[in-house]
Design an enzyme around this catalytic site. Structure first.
Site, PDB file in Angstrom:
ATOM      1  N   GLY A  34      52.281  48.071  88.379  1.00  0.00           N
ATOM      2  CA  GLY A  34      53.418  49.271  87.599  1.00  0.00           C
ATOM      3  C   GLY A  34      53.993  50.274  88.687  1.00  0.00           C
ATOM      4  NE  ARG A 101      46.311  32.730  84.635  1.00  0.00           N
ATOM      5  CZ  ARG A 101      47.536  33.267  83.869  1.00  0.00           C
ATOM      6  NH1 ARG A 101      48.318  34.119  84.138  1.00  0.00           N
ATOM      7  NH2 ARG A 101      47.704  32.675  82.490  1.00  0.00           N
ATOM      8  CG  ASP A 137      42.836  47.168  86.809  1.00  0.00           C
ATOM      9  OD1 ASP A 137      42.270  46.757  85.698  1.00  0.00           O
ATOM     10  OD2 ASP A 137      44.320  47.428  86.821  1.00  0.00           O
ATOM     11  CG  ASP A 161      47.603  53.420  82.959  1.00  0.00           C
ATOM     12  OD1 ASP A 161      48.249  54.182  82.463  1.00  0.00           O
ATOM     13  OD2 ASP A 161      47.352  52.194  83.227  1.00  0.00           O
ATOM     14  CG  ASP A 163      43.060  52.524  84.228  1.00  0.00           C
ATOM     15  OD1 ASP A 163      43.293  52.621  85.726  1.00  0.00           O
ATOM     16  OD2 ASP A 163      43.542  51.759  83.489  1.00  0.00           O
ATOM     17  NE  ARG A 205      45.967  49.165  82.392  1.00  0.00           N
ATOM     18  CZ  ARG A 205      45.396  48.186  83.046  1.00  0.00           C
ATOM     19  NH1 ARG A 205      45.422  46.750  82.987  1.00  0.00           N
ATOM     20  NH2 ARG A 205      44.589  48.571  83.850  1.00  0.00           N
TER      21      ARG A 205
END
Ligand code: F6P
Length: 385
Positions: A34, A101, A137, A161, A163, A205
């Site tokens: 983001g 992925r 992350d 965030d 975090d 989040r």
């Protein structure tokens, strides 16, 4: 080099003497995940400091998508002129293009494939000798996977965030906090004038940093965060307590990840192609209805959403972004790969990507900020409130 070593080097201002070895000619920079205010400050600092060290920088468009599809173009110092006050990222970003992925549409279903080989081909084709990855992350986890496969990477932490555990503060957080606090101040006037309960939902989040700090800065009477599950009865109790004291309005800040004791977080949507497919959101409306039903006080919900990611970065975020961009180039020059630059106390230091992505940094329910809020009567909607 140790974390302390890097911090000291920065304080001595040695970056101005940076000189890359004769072999180090070209690096790439990408922004993933983001967007966050301050990304352009990092890009600018990477390009400018690299140029002074004789290193050419290539900009990778749209995060890892650009590495997969070869969207890689020269980023000259003149291209970063004037971008410091701008929000977003001039490179574009994506939070759904994981090369390990990667979603491929097959008839009526999506298949996930490992296309990391294409990334190595493009890195080689464009002569990138190292990569600076600016991300949260998710992006840093992917960077670490590439590092383990032999790609020289340096990470720069980013998220509104706040975090990420290995850095004391990420750029973007301060700007988001400013936006959320201003919004709370504005909602205050309607709450007071119309004698309402106003519930403001913020991002973050699984961590409650934005809610806790905006709530403190904006004088919220109730702060609800994922780290402290609440009961709606306790929230209503605060509204009634204030009413009994003759205060006819209440300000509630709720983190998007907050959830009732024994209940679950409110999921707004799933983005299957994303590193973490869960998109939280909607708790304010659910909670607002319940508060109104129990207390009889008119209640309105506001969801701040992506407003928190937008706008011009605060001076703090511009400076932090600049420091981290310079530190990332210094790390590249030293050959300190597989690591992330970050803020430790007042210094910029480094940690391994392994450490950086291990664990999310959450609010400590017994920490000082929560204790301070409780001490002035703020309710967290729990039994201690
Ligand atoms: O991680 C930043 C963040 O803004 C979170 O606070 C929020 O939960 C999420 O990203 C929203 O993601 P998206 O932009 O994909 O909706």
């Amino acid at each position: 080099m140790s974390k302390e070593g890097v911090g000291q080097a920065n304080r001595r201002g040695e970056s101005s003497k940076l000189k890359a070895s004769a072999e180090l000619k070209r690096i790439g920079v990408l922004t993933g995940g983001g967007d966050a205010p301050g990304l352009n400050a990092v890009i600018r600092a990477v390009v400018k400091s690299a140029a002074r060290a004789g290193i050419e920088v290539m900009g990778v468009k749209d995060g890892y998508a650009g590495l997969i599809h070869g969207l890689i173009t020269p980023l000259e110092p003149k291209a970063v002129s004037g971008i410091l006050p701008r929000g977003g990222t001039i490179l574009g970003t994506s939070n759904r293009d994981n090369p390990f992925r990667y979603p491929i549409q097959q008839a009526d279903q999506v298949e996930f494939r490992d296309v990391s080989g294409r990334v190595f081909e493009n890195v080689k084709k464009h002569g990138l000798q190292a990569l600076v990855v600016i991300g949260g992350d998710g992006s840093l986890t992917i960077a670490n996977q590439f590092w383990k496969l032999g790609l020289p990477v340096v990470g720069v932490p980013k998220t509104i965030d706040n975090d990420l555990s290995a850095t004391d503060q990420t750029f973007g957080f301060d700007t988001a906090l400013e936006t959320a606090t201003q919004a709370l101040d504005k909602l205050h006037t309607t709450a007071e004038s119309h004698h309402r309960v106003m519930v403001m939902e913020v991002m973050g989040r699984y961590a409650g940093w934005i809610a806790l700090e905006a709530g403190l800065a904006g004088g919220a009477h109730v702060i609800l965060i994922p780290e402290i599950p609440f009961t709606v009865e306790k929230v209503a109790e605060k509204v009634k307590e204030r009413r009994d004291q003759g205060k006819r309005f209440t300000m509630v800040v709720v983190a998007e990840g907050a959830y009732p004791k024994g209940g679950e977080m409110v999921v707004q949507r799933r983005v299957e192609k994303s590193h973490d497919p869960i998109r939280l959101g909607g708790i304010a409306n659910v909670l607002g209805g319940q508060i109104e039903q129990i207390t009889g006080v008119e209640t309105r919900a506001t969801v701040l959403g992506h407003l928190q990611r937008g706008g011009s970065p605060t001076p703090f975020d511009r400076i932090l972004g600049t420091r981290l961009g310079v530190a990332a180039v210094e790390a590249v020059v030293r050959g300190d790969f597989g690591q992330m630059v970050g803020l430790r106390g007042i210094d910029v230091g480094m940690v391994t990507l392994d450490e950086a992505i291990g664990q999310l940094k959450k609010v400590d329910p017994d920490g000082e900020l929560v204790r301070v809020a409780r001490a002035i009567g703020t309710s967290f909607g729990d039994e201690l409130s």
